[in-house]
Design an enzyme around this catalytic site. Structure first.
Site, PDB file in Angstrom:
ATOM      1  N   GLY A  60     -56.341 102.462 -54.891  1.00 59.54           N
ATOM      2  CA  GLY A  60     -55.274 101.595 -54.152  1.00 59.54           C
ATOM      3  C   GLY A  60     -56.146 100.368 -53.524  1.00 59.54           C
ATOM      4  CG  ASP A  61     -58.830 100.915 -50.247  1.00 61.23           C
ATOM      5  OD1 ASP A  61     -57.874 100.396 -49.483  1.00 61.23           O
ATOM      6  OD2 ASP A  61     -59.477 101.801 -49.677  1.00 61.23           O
TER       7      ASP A  61
END
Length: 386
Positions: free
Chosen positions: A166-167
């Site tokens: 996600g990051d």
């Protein structure tokens, strides 16, 4: 000259999402000023280190930047930040919207002060929904966006991707959104307010292939692309290791079946075209795994090369610096730091005019505070450190 030479980016974000995006901009030549609290980014303490505040995760997402410490709870530090805003092309933050006005960083005020500013909010969730303003971390976003459920479909139990997907994915989205806003400003002379929400970015990422039959009304199939979800989509075991092989076209599979002594499968209706193979993909991959298990990795690599079928060895993470291709292209770079000694970094993946941008050192906490204050023509404010 790198593409972003002359562009100044103020980065108030922390951890990985924002810092990864701004590191890409720094790699491309931007002057990225990392604005930190007196305690510094939490990743300064994450992972192994030979010097306090310079841990592995921090080094991985903050190279090529300058660090200034500003305690934005103090008036002097806030005034110094506003002077920096006057000189900036981009300001990016991961501060929850409810806290922005209290420290004078609301988008309307800053864009009024500097109309050319590209103001970037790195958010967990887009504004206007019930999740707006909630804190977001990679595990939360992976769970909400379908990542854990994709793993459940393949392995039988929900789990996160074994990377901070996600990051890092959202960092890439943020970088290209910032570049798009800068390109718009080149044509209009006016900055933009850019919002990059993690949830929406990851849902879009996952549904590129996995929206599948849900594109249609009524749906033609469940969500989820069968080829990549079946449990047999994995490196194939050989007699002495593993190989990654990808027969894909009709010709690939026909050659593979004939080479394997299974010519009847080359004319099997389940496998003669891509639509049929997609329907029977689990059976197809299981057969391939059985066949490949009977020969060595080296023999299969030679065989697939002869058959013009894409294949490669499986590399483990520790083996990547020794990969012959990455060595010949000079991907990994070594820096010598006076305090920490020799450090190795993965390089910038892209090239501009046949040149890869250089890897530069990550900054120590507040290393450039005095330098940046001097550039602004002001004394070091209370709440700043060097």
């Amino acid at each position: 000259m790198l593409p972003l030479d002359g562009i100044r980016v103020l980065d108030l974000s922390t951890v990985v999402f924002g810092p990864y995006a701004s590191q890409i901009l720094a790699d491309y030549g931007a002057d990225v000023i990392k604005i930190e609290t007196p305690e510094g980014d939490s990743t300064r303490k994450t992972g192994p280190a030979t010097e306090p505040g310079m841990s592995a995760i921090f080094l991985g997402v903050n190279r090529g930047k300058r660090s200034i410490v500003l305690d934005l709870k103090t008036a002097d530090a806030r005034e110094a930040l506003l002077k920096l805003v006057d000189t900036a092309d981009v300001l990016m933050h991961s501060i929850r919207p409810q806290k922005l006005a209290a420290i004078g960083l609301d988008p309307d005020a800053l864009r009024k002060r500097n109309p050319k500013l590209v103001y970037v909010g790195l958010l967990g969730f887009a504004d206007g929904g019930p999740y707006s303003g909630m804190p977001a971390y990679d595990d939360i976003i992976q769970g909400l966006s379908g990542c854990a459920a994709l793993m459940e479909k393949q392995t039988g139990k929900p789990q996160y991707f074994p990377t901070i997907a996600g990051d890092k994915t959202c960092g890439l989205v943020a970088a290209h959104a910032i570049l798009a806003a800068l390109f718009k400003r080149e044509r209009t002379g006016i900055g933009s307010y850019v919002e990059v929400p993690m949830l929406e970015s990851m849902v879009a990422f996952n549904l590129v292939e996995h929206f599948y039959g849900q594109h249609f009304e009524p749906p033609l199939a469940d969500a989820g692309y069968p080829r990549v979800l079946n449990q047999w989509r994995r490196p194939y075991r050989t007699t002495d290791g593993y190989i990654c092989a990808m027969p894909y076209t009709d010709a690939h599979w026909k050659r593979f079946f004939i080479e394997s002594g299974r010519p009847e499968l080359a004319v099997d209706e389940r496998f003669t075209n891509i639509a049929a193979r997609t329907t029977h993909i689990a059976t197809l991959y299981e057969i391939a795994a059985e066949v490949i298990s009977g020969r060595s990795t080296e023999v299969w690599l030679e065989t697939f090369s002869r058959l013009e079928i894409p294949a490669s060895p499986m590399r483990r993470l520790d083996e990547l610096p020794q990969d012959e291709h990455l060595q010949q292209t000079g991907f990994f770079e070594t820096l010598t730091d006076p305090q920490m000694g020799t450090l190795k970094f993965p390089g910038v993946p892209v090239r501009f005019d046949q040149q890869r941008p250089p890897v530069r050192m990550a900054p120590r906490l507040g290393e450039h505070t005095e330098q940046i204050m001097a550039e602004l023509g002001i004394a070091k404010p209370n709440g700043a450190d060097d």
